[in-house]
Enzyme design. Structure first.
Site, PDB file in Angstrom:
ATOM      1  CB  THR A  24       6.971  -5.129 -11.711  1.00 36.19           C
ATOM      2  OG1 THR A  24       6.493  -5.305 -10.450  1.00 36.19           O
ATOM      3  CG2 THR A  24       6.395  -4.571 -12.788  1.00 36.19           C
ATOM      4  N   GLY A  25       7.866  -8.473 -10.511  1.00 34.46           N
ATOM      5  CA  GLY A  25       8.689  -9.271  -9.749  1.00 34.46           C
ATOM      6  C   GLY A  25       9.365 -10.347 -10.521  1.00 34.46           C
TER       7      GLY A  25
ATOM      8  CG  LEU B 242       6.975  -4.159   0.304  1.00 31.09           C
ATOM      9  CD1 LEU B 242       6.360  -4.615   1.660  1.00 31.09           C
ATOM     10  CD2 LEU B 242       8.345  -4.358   0.124  1.00 31.09           C
TER      11      LEU B 242
ATOM     12  CE1 TYR C 280       3.172   2.902  -6.714  1.00 35.16           C
ATOM     13  CE2 TYR C 280       4.276   5.135  -6.272  1.00 35.16           C
ATOM     14  CZ  TYR C 280       4.047   3.629  -6.182  1.00 35.16           C
ATOM     15  OH  TYR C 280       5.126   2.977  -5.003  1.00 35.16           O
TER      16      TYR C 280
ATOM     17  CE  LYS D  42       2.073   1.959  -3.312  1.00 34.59           C
ATOM     18  NZ  LYS D  42       2.141   0.574  -2.386  1.00 34.59           N
TER      19      LYS D  42
ATOM     20  CE1 TYR E 200     -10.870  -2.760   4.693  1.00 32.92           C
ATOM     21  CE2 TYR E 200     -10.379  -4.576   5.885  1.00 32.92           C
ATOM     22  CZ  TYR E 200     -10.966  -3.871   4.828  1.00 32.92           C
ATOM     23  OH  TYR E 200     -11.604  -4.633   3.861  1.00 32.92           O
TER      24      TYR E 200
ATOM     25  CB  THR F 230      14.438   2.696  -2.081  1.00 36.80           C
ATOM     26  OG1 THR F 230      13.966   3.447  -1.306  1.00 36.80           O
ATOM     27  CG2 THR F 230      15.331   1.652  -1.344  1.00 36.80           C
TER      28      THR F 230
END
Ligand code: UDP
Length: 313
Positions: free
Chosen positions: A36-37, A74, A146, A150, A160, A176
Site C-alpha cells: 500500500t506504500g 507503521l 485490523y 493492532k 517484550y 488522519t
C-alpha cells in the site's frame, strides 16, 4: 542525531514521518513492501542525505546493518477498504511483522515505537475515548483483522517490554488525513476530495450522522515525535479532538472545492463505529497539541490531490 528504522516508510504517514525525522537531522532507514506504500513517496526522499530504503516485507523478517537507535512500526494496510482485500496479510503484518520488528529492536538495543490505533476501541461505548478504556470490538467482523491485529500488537509490545526490557512507546492513531494519501485508499477524506474534484457524487455511508475526529498529518507526526522522545511507555492517544459528522465533512469538502457534486447515501459498512473522538489529556502533558483545523487541512489536502490529478505534483 539518531538512526531510525521506519517500517511502512513508503506509506501515507510513513512518508510524513521520514520527512520530519530527516528535517530534524536523524538518519532514516525506510522499509516497506510497497503493497500500500508507494515507490513515488520513496523517490521524493531518495536523494535526501541520511535517507535509505530497503524493499522488505516485515512478515519475512528484517535485517538492518549497523547501529539502530529506534524502530518505528507503521507497517500495515490501514484503510477499511484494505481489510476486505488483504485480511490475512493484515493479521500477519500486525502479528509476525510486529514480532520481527520487536526482535530487531531487542537485537539492536533500540527503542521500539508501535503505531496502534483508535480501532482498538472498536465501536466505543465510552465517549470521548481515554487510554484506560478497553474497547468494544467485534472479534469476528470484517474490521477485526485490523482491530485484533493492532490489539495483539499492543499486547506483544508490552510482553517484550515486560519480558525482555525493550524500551517501548505506543501511540493510538485516530483518523488522519493529508498529502500522500492514496487517492483510491477508500477512506473518507480522500474519497470525498477526489469525488468532488472529479465531479462525481460524494458517497456518504449510512445517513452520515456517524462522527470522526480528523487530524492533519503533520500534527499527527509531531505527536509521534513527542511520544517517541518522551518517557511515557503509553499507549497515548494522538488525534484531533474536534469531532464532525461524516455529513458535515462532505459539506465542508463541497464548500472548499466549490464542486457541484451531489451527495449520495449508500449502505453503511458492517461494524462501522458510530462515534469516535480522542481524549488527548495525556498527549497534552507532553506539550503536544494539534494545530490545523479541518478547513485549513482540507484546503491543503485538496491542493495536493489537485496537483496529483493535473500532474504538477
Ligand atoms: N465513509 C463515507 N464515505 C466514504 C468513505 C467512508 O461515508 O466514501 C465513512 C465511513 O463509513 C466511516 C467514516 O466515513 O463512518 C470514516 O471512514 P474511513 O474509512 O475514513 O475510516 P474509519 O474511521 O472507518 O477507519
Amino acid at each position: 542525531m539518531s538512526r531510525i528504522v521506519v517500517a511502512g516508510g513508503a506509506g501515507f504517514l510513513g512518508t510524513h514521518l521520514c520527512q520530519a525525522l530527516l528535517a530534524r537531522g536523524d538518519e532514516v532507514v525506510a522499509v516497506d513492501n510497497l503493497v500500500t506504500g508507494s515507490k513515488r513517496n520513496i523517490d521524493l526522499l531518495a536523494d535526501r542525505s541520511g535517507f535509505s530504503f530497503e524493499l522488505v516485507d516485515v512478515i519475512d523478517g528484517v535485517a538492518i546493518d549497523g547501529p539502530v537507535d529506534a524502530v518505528m512500526n507503521l507497517a500495515s494496510p490501514a484503510s477499511p477498504a484494505d481489510f476486505a482485500v488483504m485480511p490475512i496479510q493484515i493479521l500477519q503484518v500486525g502479528s509476525t511483522g510486529t514480532k520481527n520488528l520487536l526482535d530487531l529492536a531487542l537485537a539492536k538495543n533500540a527503542r521500539f515505537f508501535q503505531s496502534s490505533t483508535s480501532e482498538v476501541y472498536g465501536d466505543p461505548e465510552e465517549h470521548p475515548q481515554t487510554e484506560s478504556y478497553w474497547g468494544h470490538v467485534n472479534p469476528i467482523g470484517p474490521r477485526s483483522v485490523y482491530d485484533e491485529a493492532k490489539r495483539f500488537g499492543e499486547a506483544l509490545t508490552m510482553a517484550y517490554h515486560r519480558t525482555h526490557g525493550v524500551d517501548v512507546r505506543m501511540v493510538r492513531i485516530f483518523n488522519t488525513y493529508g498529502p500522500y494519501m492514496r487517492p483510491d485508499d477508500g477512506r473518507v477524506v480522500s474519497n470525498f476530495i477526489n469525488q468532488a474534484l472529479l465531479g462525481k457524487p460524494l458517497t456518504v455511508y449510512g445517513d452520515g450522522s456517524q462522527t470522526r475526529s480528523f487530524c492533519y498529518a503533520t500534527d499527527e507526526i509531531a505527536g509521534f515525535l513527542a511520544v517517541l522522545d518522551s518517557d511515557h511507555v503509553g499507549p497515548i492517544n494522538v488525534g484531533n479532538p474536534t469531532e464532525f459528522t461524516v455529513l458535515e465533512l462532505a459539506r465542508t469538502v463541497l464548500e472548499i472545492t466549490g464542486s457541484r457534486s451531489e451527495i449520495t447515501f449508500v449502505d453503511l459498512p458492517t461494524d462501522d463505529p458510530t462515534q469516535r473522538c480522542p481524549d488527548i489529556t495525556l498527549a497534552r502533558t507532553l506539550g503536544w497539541e494539534p494545530k490545523a483545523d479541518l478547513r485549513w487541512g482540507v484546503e491543503q489536502t485538496t491542493a495536493w490531490f489537485q496537483s496529483q490529478l493535473d500532474g504538477s505534483g
